[in-house]
Enzyme design. Structure first.
Site, PDB file in Angstrom:
ATOM      1  CB  CYS A   1      -0.935   0.100   1.197  1.00  0.00           C
ATOM      2  SG  CYS A   1      -2.137  -1.227   1.246  1.00  0.00           S
TER       3      CYS A   1
ATOM      4  NE  ARG B   1       4.604   1.581  -0.096  1.00  0.00           N
ATOM      5  CZ  ARG B   1       5.651   1.359   0.688  1.00  0.00           C
ATOM      6  NH1 ARG B   1       6.849   1.577   0.235  1.00  0.00           N
ATOM      7  NH2 ARG B   1       5.494   0.935   1.907  1.00  0.00           N
TER       8      ARG B   1
ATOM      9  CD1 TRP C   1      -0.141  -6.382  -3.027  1.00  0.00           C
ATOM     10  CD2 TRP C   1      -0.292  -6.893  -0.855  1.00  0.00           C
ATOM     11  NE1 TRP C   1       0.187  -7.715  -2.884  1.00  0.00           N
ATOM     12  CE2 TRP C   1       0.107  -8.058  -1.564  1.00  0.00           C
ATOM     13  CE3 TRP C   1      -0.450  -6.985   0.520  1.00  0.00           C
ATOM     14  CZ2 TRP C   1       0.352  -9.270  -0.939  1.00  0.00           C
ATOM     15  CZ3 TRP C   1      -0.207  -8.211   1.154  1.00  0.00           C
ATOM     16  CH2 TRP C   1       0.186  -9.332   0.414  1.00  0.00           C
TER      17      TRP C   1
ATOM     18  CG  ASN D   1       1.623   0.973   4.161  1.00  0.00           C
ATOM     19  OD1 ASN D   1       1.383  -0.227   4.076  1.00  0.00           O
ATOM     20  ND2 ASN D   1       2.832   1.444   4.049  1.00  0.00           N
ATOM     21  N   GLY D   2      -0.577  -0.715   6.394  1.00  0.00           N
ATOM     22  CA  GLY D   2      -0.194  -1.523   7.564  1.00  0.00           C
ATOM     23  C   GLY D   2      -1.342  -2.441   7.942  1.00  0.00           C
TER      24      GLY D   2
ATOM     25  CD  GLU E   1      16.520 -14.007  -8.167  1.00  0.00           C
ATOM     26  OE1 GLU E   1      15.975 -14.496  -7.164  1.00  0.00           O
ATOM     27  OE2 GLU E   1      16.173 -12.931  -8.678  1.00  0.00           O
TER      28      GLU E   1
ATOM     29  CE  LYS F   1      13.329 -11.975 -10.207  1.00  0.00           C
ATOM     30  NZ  LYS F   1      13.976 -11.321  -9.101  1.00  0.00           N
TER      31      LYS F   1
ATOM     32  CD  GLU G   1       9.522 -11.994  -9.000  1.00  0.00           C
ATOM     33  OE1 GLU G   1       8.903 -11.439  -8.099  1.00  0.00           O
ATOM     34  OE2 GLU G   1      10.760 -11.950  -9.109  1.00  0.00           O
TER      35      GLU G   1
ATOM     36  CG  HIS H   1      18.922 -37.632  -4.642  1.00  0.00           C
ATOM     37  ND1 HIS H   1      19.349 -38.884  -4.289  1.00  0.00           N
ATOM     38  CD2 HIS H   1      20.041 -36.909  -4.889  1.00  0.00           C
ATOM     39  CE1 HIS H   1      20.686 -38.924  -4.292  1.00  0.00           C
ATOM     40  NE2 HIS H   1      21.117 -37.731  -4.660  1.00  0.00           N
TER      41      HIS H   1
ATOM     42  CE  LYS I   1      11.540  -3.023  -6.531  1.00  0.00           C
ATOM     43  NZ  LYS I   1      11.879  -4.411  -6.885  1.00  0.00           N
TER      44      LYS I   1
HETATM   45  C1  F6R Z   1      11.470 -10.919  -6.218  1.00  0.00           C
HETATM   46  C2  F6R Z   1      11.601  -9.932  -5.158  1.00  0.00           C
HETATM   47  C3  F6R Z   1      11.293 -10.351  -3.773  1.00  0.00           C
HETATM   48  C4  F6R Z   1      12.134  -9.571  -2.766  1.00  0.00           C
HETATM   49  C5  F6R Z   1      11.687  -9.882  -1.336  1.00  0.00           C
HETATM   50  C6  F6R Z   1      12.545  -9.178  -0.315  1.00  0.00           C
HETATM   51  O1  F6R Z   1      11.858 -10.398  -7.443  1.00  0.00           O
HETATM   52  O2  F6R Z   1      11.910  -8.792  -5.399  1.00  0.00           O
HETATM   53  O3  F6R Z   1      11.432 -11.721  -3.588  1.00  0.00           O
HETATM   54  O4  F6R Z   1      13.469  -9.911  -2.940  1.00  0.00           O
HETATM   55  O5  F6R Z   1      10.357  -9.476  -1.173  1.00  0.00           O
HETATM   56  O6  F6R Z   1      12.487  -7.809  -0.478  1.00  0.00           O
HETATM   57  P1  F6R Z   1      13.640  -6.863  -0.010  1.00  0.00           P
HETATM   58  O7  F6R Z   1      14.867  -7.232  -0.756  1.00  0.00           O
HETATM   59  O8  F6R Z   1      13.162  -5.494  -0.355  1.00  0.00           O
HETATM   60  O9  F6R Z   1      13.802  -7.069   1.460  1.00  0.00           O
END
Ligand code: F6R
Length: 588
Positions: free
Chosen positions: A2, A29, A76, A100-101, A461, A465, A468, A484, A583
């Protein structure tokens, strides 16, 4: 999660456009709904829309509203679905509020308010706060007293902005664990991050937990949690805090992928490791989430090999709930892009409470973020503002800091690190090859990523990527683990994406690929020119620049990011705002 914005005009101009501009910067956000409220001569006016901000903008074109003071929100969803009723601002007869929260005691408050005859129109925890304020106004309190009383009644995490019909020149704000900055400039502004308010402000104040503020056109008054006036330092707004837009690119994600050589170069320039940094350290504990956790996993390989320090890497959201033992003289390293992730912040707090011999260091991309401010020592990834929800340049910058730390006693490797930006530039030239490869993947339901040694975390990773942003289910495995169990997943269709540069693990990885090839037909290999010689036409080969094998985790991340990006664009999905994500993850 948010985003909130508030603006008070200094010259009686309309603030609606500026609120929208601020919300645009905060859409990373959350984008389940957006809304704003202003005060005009008739009272409180509100407009809300489900989905992305553009829906609210379209509504505004049909039903314009105007005001010289206002608040806005991009959501969000946590409590209640993404519907218009649940969209902020929450408005009662006399007050509008954005939040927000999460309010933890909202059920008790709601029950009490309902008993007193107050009604609710949403399923949100936030509406309870607006209604609580209304109740205090009805009890005869002035806005300031009502707001203060509300702060004493709620429990949970919050950044609140509230405007009151009875006092149409003030935005009341408060913070506990969710970020707020107040900007001073052409108008007074308040936002969840600096980017959302920086367009017209030259200085900002970061609010701290427990702070409460009253913002008017003449400035801002700050108070501590006992409501005594406090002075807060003003910080100049610099370019690195500002989101400069997409420039020539069609999406933030590709812009940010392309910015990696420069982000790595800048990160290499700073972040000198103090000589005595590891002197009293006997082990390392890395705490992080998601992509940042994957960076930590790579760090483990490097720290154990080059510093000979036992290193554990933990998912921050799990860490504090299993009563972990923290040994003395542990370097606790948290890794974060946003600097706000609540799971990581809470894990830090657990460490602080349970062992005071630990050094708490952070690798963070946002100076002045909550995590940067609670750490004893901060390494700053110089990636600049990252807007695309999928982390790209921040990840490789995190790896760069980890490499600088791990190689601090190895001049040869430190020297090799200088070759990295150029190698990354060359790997970006592979975009056309990867565009072609994407056609082989875009219609698949699943994908498998394989790596060994320090490329195993990069397999994880790469899979994260892809899933997501493209919604293709992808899993990363240590190649040696395939036999395994996971090998059962291989058939003629599923892409098996293998990370196989030349070097000490090549032969082992090569045989793992043979085993996969004996069972499947869609084998894709990322390798270098030397390694590439061992593969014939039966596999799809992407040849990267040759580089010291210790640095491969950084270099090999880039084509995997490109792959996730191009597959998603081909599928027509919104690569910068994947569904259900935000994010900055500020809820547990
Ligand atoms: C995926 C991504 C998330 C963040 C995770 C931690 O692309 O960006 O998995 O890495 O939410 O966020 P931070 O790094 O901001 O603590």
């Amino acid at each position: 999660m948010c985003g909130i914005v508030g603006i008070v005009s200094k010259d009686n101009s309309n603030v609606v456009c500026d609120i929208i501009n601020g919300l645009e910067k905060l859409e990373y956000r959350g984008y389940d709904s957006a809304g704003l409220a202003v005060i005009d001569s008739t009272g409180l006016r509100r407009l809300r829309a489900v989905g992305k901000l553009e829906n609210l903008v379209n509504k505004l074109k049909i039903n314009p509203i105007y005001g010289t003071i206002g608040i806005g929100h991009t959501r969000w969803a946590t409590h209640g679905k993404a519907t218009e009723e649940n969209a902020h601002p929450m408005v009662t007869k006399d007050v509008a509020l954005v939040h927000n929260g999460i309010i933890e005691n909202y059920k008790e408050l709601k029950a009490d308010l309902s008993q007193k005859g107050y009604e609710f129109t949403s399923q949100t925890d936030s509406e309870v706060v607006a209604v609580y304020l209304q109740m205090e106004l009805d009890n005869g309190l002035r806005p300031r007293e009502a707001f203060r009383k509300m702060l004493q009644a709620v429990r949970g995490t919050y950044a609140f902005l509230a405007i009151f019909k009875a006092q149409p020149d003030i935005i009341f704000c408060a913070r506990n664990k969710s970020p707020i900055a107040v900007g001073f400039g052409k108008y007074m502004s308040i936002g969840s991050d600096v980017g959302s308010i920086s367009a017209n402000c030259s200085e900002i104040v970061y609010m701290d937990d427990g702070d409460y503020a009253e913002v008017t056109k003449d400035g801002a008054k700050f108070f501590d949690n006992g409501f005594s006036t406090i002075d807060k330092p003003r910080v100049a707004v610099t370019d690195d805090l500002v989101n400069l837009g997409k420039g020539e690119y069609s999406h933030y994600m590709i812009k940010e992928i392309m910015e990696q050589p420069s982000a790595i170069r800048k990160t290499l320039l700073g972040n000198e490791v103090p000589k005595e940094f590891f002197d009293k350290i006997s082990r390392i504990l890395i705490l992080a989430c998601g992509t940042s956790y994957h960076a930590g996993l790579v760090g483990k390989y490097w720290f154990e090999k080059y510093l000979k320090l036992p290193t554990h890497v933990e998912i921050a959201s799990e860490y504090r709930y299993r009563s972990p033992v923290i040994e003395d003289n542990t370097l606790v390293l948290v890794i974060t892009q946003s600097g706000e992730t609540i799971d990581t912040l809470e894990a830090m707090e657990y460490v602080r409470k349970n062992n005071n011999t630990c050094c708490l260091a952070a690798i963070s991309n946002v100076l002045n973020s909550a995590i940067s401010r609670s750490a004893d020592f901060v390494f700053h990834t110089e990636a600049g503002v990252e807007v695309g929800v999928a982390s790209t340049k921040a990840f490789t910058a995190q790896l760069t800091v980890l490499a600088k730390l791990a190689f601090c006693k190895n001049p040869e490797l430190l020297n090799q690190l200088q070759n990295l930006p150029m190698a990354c530039e060359s790997s970006l030239l592979l975009k056309e090859d990867i565009d072609k490869l994407s056609c082989r993947i875009k219609d698949c339901a699943n994908a498998i990523y394989l790596g060994r040694d320090n490329l195993y975390p990069i397999a994880l990773e790469g899979a994260l990527k892809l899933k997501e942003v493209s919604y293709i289910h992808a899993e990363g495995f240590a190649a040696g683990e395939m036999k395994h169990g996971p090998i059962a997943l291989i058939d003629d269709v599923v892409p098996v994406i293998c990370l196989c540069p030349s070097g000490s693990m090549f032969d082992k990885m090569f045989s793992n690929i043979q085993v996969a090839q004996a069972r499947g037909k869609n084998i894709i290999v990322f390798t270098d020119s030397m390694g590439g010689k061992s593969f014939d036409e039966s596999v799809e080969k992407i040849v990267l620049p040759s580089i010291n094998q210790e640095l491969c985790p950084i270099l090999y991340s880039i084509p995997l990011q490109l792959l996730a990006y191009t597959v998603t664009v081909l599928k027509g999905e919104d690569v910068d705002k994947p569904r259900n994500l935000a994010k900055s993850v500020t809820v547990e």
